[in-house]
Design an enzyme around this catalytic site. Structure first.
Site, mmCIF file in Angstrom:
data_model
loop_
_atom_site.group_PDB
_atom_site.id
_atom_site.type_symbol
_atom_site.label_atom_id
_atom_site.label_comp_id
_atom_site.label_asym_id
_atom_site.label_seq_id
_atom_site.Cartn_x
_atom_site.Cartn_y
_atom_site.Cartn_z
ATOM 1 N N HIS A 264 -21.869 20.280 166.813
ATOM 2 C CA HIS A 264 -20.780 19.393 166.416
ATOM 3 C C HIS A 264 -21.323 17.993 166.169
ATOM 4 O O HIS A 264 -22.002 17.420 167.018
ATOM 5 C CB HIS A 264 -19.698 19.332 167.507
ATOM 6 C CG HIS A 264 -18.690 18.247 167.279
ATOM 7 N ND1 HIS A 264 -18.434 17.250 168.190
ATOM 8 C CD2 HIS A 264 -17.878 17.996 166.214
ATOM 9 C CE1 HIS A 264 -17.514 16.428 167.719
ATOM 10 N NE2 HIS A 264 -17.162 16.863 166.528
ATOM 11 N N SER A 265 -21.054 17.440 164.985
ATOM 12 C CA SER A 265 -21.393 16.062 164.657
ATOM 13 C C SER A 265 -22.878 15.789 164.921
ATOM 14 O O SER A 265 -23.752 16.404 164.306
ATOM 15 C CB SER A 265 -20.474 15.125 165.459
ATOM 16 O OG SER A 265 -20.575 13.799 165.016
ATOM 17 N N PHE A 266 -23.196 14.879 165.831
ATOM 18 C CA PHE A 266 -24.576 14.567 166.190
ATOM 19 C C PHE A 266 -25.360 15.822 166.576
ATOM 20 O O PHE A 266 -26.528 15.992 166.200
ATOM 21 C CB PHE A 266 -24.552 13.556 167.343
ATOM 22 C CG PHE A 266 -25.774 13.521 168.215
ATOM 23 C CD1 PHE A 266 -26.948 12.964 167.763
ATOM 24 C CD2 PHE A 266 -25.726 14.022 169.509
ATOM 25 C CE1 PHE A 266 -28.070 12.921 168.580
ATOM 26 C CE2 PHE A 266 -26.825 13.983 170.324
ATOM 27 C CZ PHE A 266 -28.013 13.428 169.862
ATOM 28 N N SER B 255 -20.493 18.077 160.305
ATOM 29 C CA SER B 255 -21.859 17.567 160.363
ATOM 30 C C SER B 255 -22.617 18.032 159.137
ATOM 31 O O SER B 255 -22.107 18.791 158.304
ATOM 32 C CB SER B 255 -22.539 18.064 161.644
ATOM 33 O OG SER B 255 -23.835 17.515 161.783
ATOM 34 N N GLY C 118 -24.960 18.756 165.398
ATOM 35 C CA GLY C 118 -25.293 19.474 164.191
ATOM 36 C C GLY C 118 -26.534 18.929 163.514
ATOM 37 O O GLY C 118 -27.358 19.680 162.977
#
Length: 296
Positions: free
Chosen positions: A101-103, A127, A105
């Site tokens: 998730h996000s960072f 991401s 990813g």
């Protein structure tokens, strides 16, 4: 599927904390959380996923219940990638899927490019597999300078972490993260705080600042070269009110994000890894990429 165990994996600076769902004999899926979040990010998602996998959610160093980095050691992008490799070694995995998730990813994407033979599927929630900056040559020195300055500033201040009541802590979290609801905020704080006599303190390392100061941004050519190393199926799910719409609401230029998607599609096509209409949980043998948004 209920939580099976909580583990602490030994590393030279302390431990990496992980949560495990499912039997470890099953194919592994390593779950990587977002910046300043923790492994509880996946608590509400994993019960809806296929039961015949082993899901492991880790706390990155300086986050959740994992040990902070040693004094003087900065939080750099490739250090987090190294943590993923340490977790893989601790479980003796030879091949796995990554759910980031996000960072998380971006960390998982870089790992998949560095260790392509190890990654079967790369699933990115809001991401991209790498971070591309079209002005990378101009900006990279500024980012790295600010990382060093932030680390030195925190070390020099010796300021103890703030103590807040549970209500104050939750209010602060929800105010800074308008996309979170109260239930999710409380879930993150369960693992992200420690109770003391006067209230709660955040577990995360104060040296962690803006993520762009820690990330390894790439120019277009290096991005293309790195993506050509991928051997994994890739699924990107972009939230309607996600990274560019909430966390970077003042950044209206999405050119880097859109160009990244174009490069990813064209690169996998060059490698004869065709796009497909779905990703099969048990794996269909073919490599593919699919981009999904909340709008469909």
């Amino acid at each position: 599927m209920g939580l099976l165990s909580e583990l602490k994996l030994a590393v030279p600076w302390g431990h990496i904390a992980v949560k495990v769902w499912g039997l470890q004999k099953n194919p592994p899926v390593l779950c990587l959380h977002g910046w300043l979040d923790n492994a509880n990010s996946f608590d509400k998602l994993i019960p809806f996923l296929p039961k015949d996998f082993c899901y492991v959610a880790m706390d990155f160093g300086g986050h959740g219940l994992s040990t902070h980095y040693s004094p003087g050691l900065p939080y750099y992008h490739h250090n987090f990638v190294s943590e993923v490799r340490r977790v893989v070694s601790a479980f003796k995995w030879t091949r796995l899927s990554l759910l980031g998730h996000s960072f998380g990813g971006v960390v998982g994407g870089l790992f998949a490019c560095m260790f392509p033979e190890m990654v079967d599927k790369l699933i990115l929630l809001d991401s991209t597999p790498l971070l591309m900056d079209l002005n990378e040559v101009e900006n990279i020195m500024t980012y790295r300078r600010k990382n060093i300055e932030q680390t030195l500033k925190v070390e020099d201040s010796q300021k103890p972490p703030g103590i807040f009541s549970p209500e104050e802590m939750l209010h602060e979290l929800l105010t800074k993260n308008s996309h979170l609801n109260e239930d999710c905020g409380e879930l993150l704080l369960q693992r992200g705080t420690t109770k003391v006599a006067e209230g709660l303190v955040l577990n995360r390392d104060q040296r962690l600042s803006w993520p762009q100061y820690s990330f390894d941004f790439m120019g277009k050519e290096l991005t293309m070269h790195s993506l050509r190393r991928l051997q994994a199926s890739v699924l990107i799910i972009k939230a309607l009110d996600g990274y560019y719409d909430v966390r970077r609401e003042n950044d209206l230029n999405k050119a880097s994000f859109l160009l990244m998607l174009d490069i990813l599609r064209s690169t996998l096509k060059e490698l004869h890894l065709p796009a497909c209409s779905s990703i099969h949980p048990r794996g269909a043998g073919e490599k593919c990429t699919r981009i999904i948004t909340a709008e469909g």
